[in-house]
Write a protein that holds these residues in place. Sequence first.
Motif, short mmCIF file in Angstrom:
data_model
loop_
_atom_site.label_atom_id
_atom_site.label_comp_id
_atom_site.label_asym_id
_atom_site.label_seq_id
_atom_site.Cartn_x
_atom_site.Cartn_y
_atom_site.Cartn_z
N MET A 1 80.12 2.51 6.37
CA MET A 1 78.74 2.49 5.88
C MET A 1 78.17 1.09 6.10
N LYS A 2 76.95 1.06 6.58
CA LYS A 2 76.26 -0.22 6.76
C LYS A 2 75.30 -0.46 5.61
N LEU A 3 75.32 -1.68 5.10
CA LEU A 3 74.34 -2.08 4.09
C LEU A 3 73.16 -2.71 4.81
N ILE A 4 72.02 -2.04 4.79
CA ILE A 4 70.82 -2.52 5.49
C ILE A 4 70.07 -3.54 4.63
N SER A 5 69.87 -3.22 3.37
CA SER A 5 69.20 -4.16 2.46
C SER A 5 69.58 -3.81 1.03
N LYS A 6 69.46 -4.82 0.16
CA LYS A 6 69.82 -4.63 -1.24
C LYS A 6 68.94 -5.54 -2.09
N CYS A 7 68.25 -4.95 -3.06
CA CYS A 7 67.36 -5.74 -3.93
C CYS A 7 67.53 -5.24 -5.36
N ILE A 8 68.28 -5.99 -6.16
CA ILE A 8 68.51 -5.63 -7.55
C ILE A 8 67.87 -6.69 -8.44
N GLU A 9 66.97 -6.27 -9.35
CA GLU A 9 66.26 -7.20 -10.23
C GLU A 9 67.13 -7.58 -11.44
N LYS A 10 66.64 -8.53 -12.23
CA LYS A 10 67.38 -8.98 -13.40
C LYS A 10 67.58 -7.88 -14.44
N ASP A 11 66.62 -6.93 -14.49
CA ASP A 11 66.75 -5.82 -15.44
C ASP A 11 67.59 -4.68 -14.87
N HIS A 12 68.27 -4.94 -13.74
CA HIS A 12 69.18 -4.00 -13.05
C HIS A 12 68.47 -2.86 -12.31
N SER A 13 67.14 -2.88 -12.28
CA SER A 13 66.43 -1.91 -11.46
C SER A 13 66.43 -2.41 -10.02
N ARG A 145 80.65 0.66 -6.00
CA ARG A 145 80.81 1.66 -4.94
C ARG A 145 80.05 1.24 -3.69
N VAL A 146 78.87 0.65 -3.85
CA VAL A 146 78.13 0.16 -2.68
C VAL A 146 78.94 -0.91 -1.95
N ASP A 147 79.47 -1.88 -2.70
CA ASP A 147 80.26 -2.95 -2.08
C ASP A 147 81.51 -2.40 -1.40
N GLU A 148 82.18 -1.46 -2.07
CA GLU A 148 83.43 -0.91 -1.55
C GLU A 148 83.20 -0.08 -0.30
N ASP A 151 82.66 -2.08 2.87
CA ASP A 151 83.76 -2.96 3.28
C ASP A 151 84.51 -2.28 4.42
N ILE A 152 84.49 -2.85 5.62
CA ILE A 152 85.07 -2.21 6.80
C ILE A 152 86.59 -2.12 6.74
N THR A 153 87.23 -2.84 5.80
CA THR A 153 88.70 -2.79 5.71
C THR A 153 89.18 -1.53 5.00
N THR A 154 88.28 -0.83 4.30
CA THR A 154 88.69 0.36 3.55
C THR A 154 88.39 1.61 4.35
N GLN A 155 89.30 2.00 5.19
CA GLN A 155 89.13 3.18 6.03
C GLN A 155 90.27 4.16 5.80
N ALA A 156 90.30 5.25 6.57
CA ALA A 156 91.35 6.26 6.45
C ALA A 156 92.72 5.62 6.63
N GLU A 157 93.69 6.06 5.83
CA GLU A 157 94.97 5.38 5.80
C GLU A 157 96.15 6.26 6.15
N LEU A 287 103.49 2.71 1.77
CA LEU A 287 102.03 2.70 1.58
C LEU A 287 101.65 1.86 0.37
N ALA A 288 102.45 0.85 0.07
CA ALA A 288 102.25 0.06 -1.15
C ALA A 288 100.87 -0.57 -1.24
N ASP A 289 100.25 -0.88 -0.10
CA ASP A 289 98.95 -1.57 -0.12
C ASP A 289 97.77 -0.62 -0.01
N THR A 290 98.00 0.69 -0.12
CA THR A 290 96.89 1.62 -0.02
C THR A 290 96.40 2.03 -1.40
N LYS A 291 95.12 2.33 -1.49
CA LYS A 291 94.52 2.70 -2.77
C LYS A 291 95.13 3.99 -3.30
#
Length: 404
Positions: A1-13, A145-148, A151-157, A287-291
């Motif tokens: 997943m690509k993150l194109i833009s992200k805008c979160i205000e102080k009130d979390h909206s 969940r957005v950050d995760e 993250d390109i390192t978290t793919q099929a294992e 598979l010790a390092d897999t989720k």
Amino acid sequence: MKLISKCIEKDHSGHVTLCPEELEDMWHVYNLITKDDLIKATTIRRLQSESTTGSTSSQRIRLVLTITVETVDFDAQVGLLRINGRVASENGPVPPCPMPHAPCPVTADVANSRVQMGSYHTIDLELNRHLTVVKPEWDTIALERVDESCDITTQAEVAAVVCQEGLANLCFLTQHMTVVKQRIETPIPRKRKGSVTNYDKGLTKFYEHIYQAIERHVRFDIVKAVIIASPGFVKDRFYAYMVDQAVKTENKVILENRYKFILIHCSSGHKHALNEVMQDASVLAKLADTKAAREVGALQKFYEMLNHDPDRAFYGYGHVAKANEQGAIGTLIVTDELFRSADIATRKQYIALVEGVRAMGGSVYVFSSLHVSGEQLQQLSGVAALLNFPLPDIEDEDNKEEDE
């Protein structure tokens, strides 16, 4: 997943614009979207127009709509995500894309909107097209969940073949899903006195189908391991057949990745047998390092604690919340389905529980409801906790309340 833009205000909206690229990205988007969110995406809608003579005509037009979400449906097998709601705004028609899968540019044309505001519309989310999610409040679970997911390192294992004579399921275990990629059923004749020819032919045909499925679906440059599990000696015989065929056909991909295959015993060839497979010590070591392995390990520890020291293992929101009030939780395990609840108060209470455990230094595992471990946890109400110290008083309090 690509993150194109992200805008979160102080009130979390705020809003987040994403571009799903794979089937699993659809699962992440499904978990992000809740009722009353605003979703802006490219979609197809049939519009009717009336000429000066009074005749009407209709045409399908690709445009950008923003809808207020009412329901979200996700089909994990085909990766189809459908978002239904009422139209909140329209940004006009979209010009033709220069490439078939390139994100289309948006032409703002609100003044010439031809879609009735408040009318119902269903967006079928497409891969490689931008999607904007607008929320009045982004909680910590949604932001994680957005950050995760980006993250390109978290793919099929892991790939796994669970089989028994005549039945096999080729599954893929990603970070968040267990997907049955292909189900193989081959009739195998019974052994007859003095002749096993038809039986052997049926088995060979069955093994050939599994071998072809592995060739077709498993990407050895991505997966860390391929598990072959079965009751009896089915796994051993298939593995011998696969290696023999690879040698005969000079299949370098299979031969060079032989070290990735793990043979494990399981009770059947059905999908649910993956749960016992993932608890095997040799699998967990590899598979010790897999989720997926970490989640299975946490659930296994919970069951062991429940058997040997039940005052340090509780499940159900009531008991877990009481343990959290006393700062006793060392490990919290919870399914992501609880964060998709249509009831805002229910979502907030589980988010508060997660934040409370983390604030006290505890570990939190959010299990996917599409994983075998998540399905098992769901049977225990979807939330459970391992405590740092015993709390027998929790059970005693409940017994007193029942007596009263």
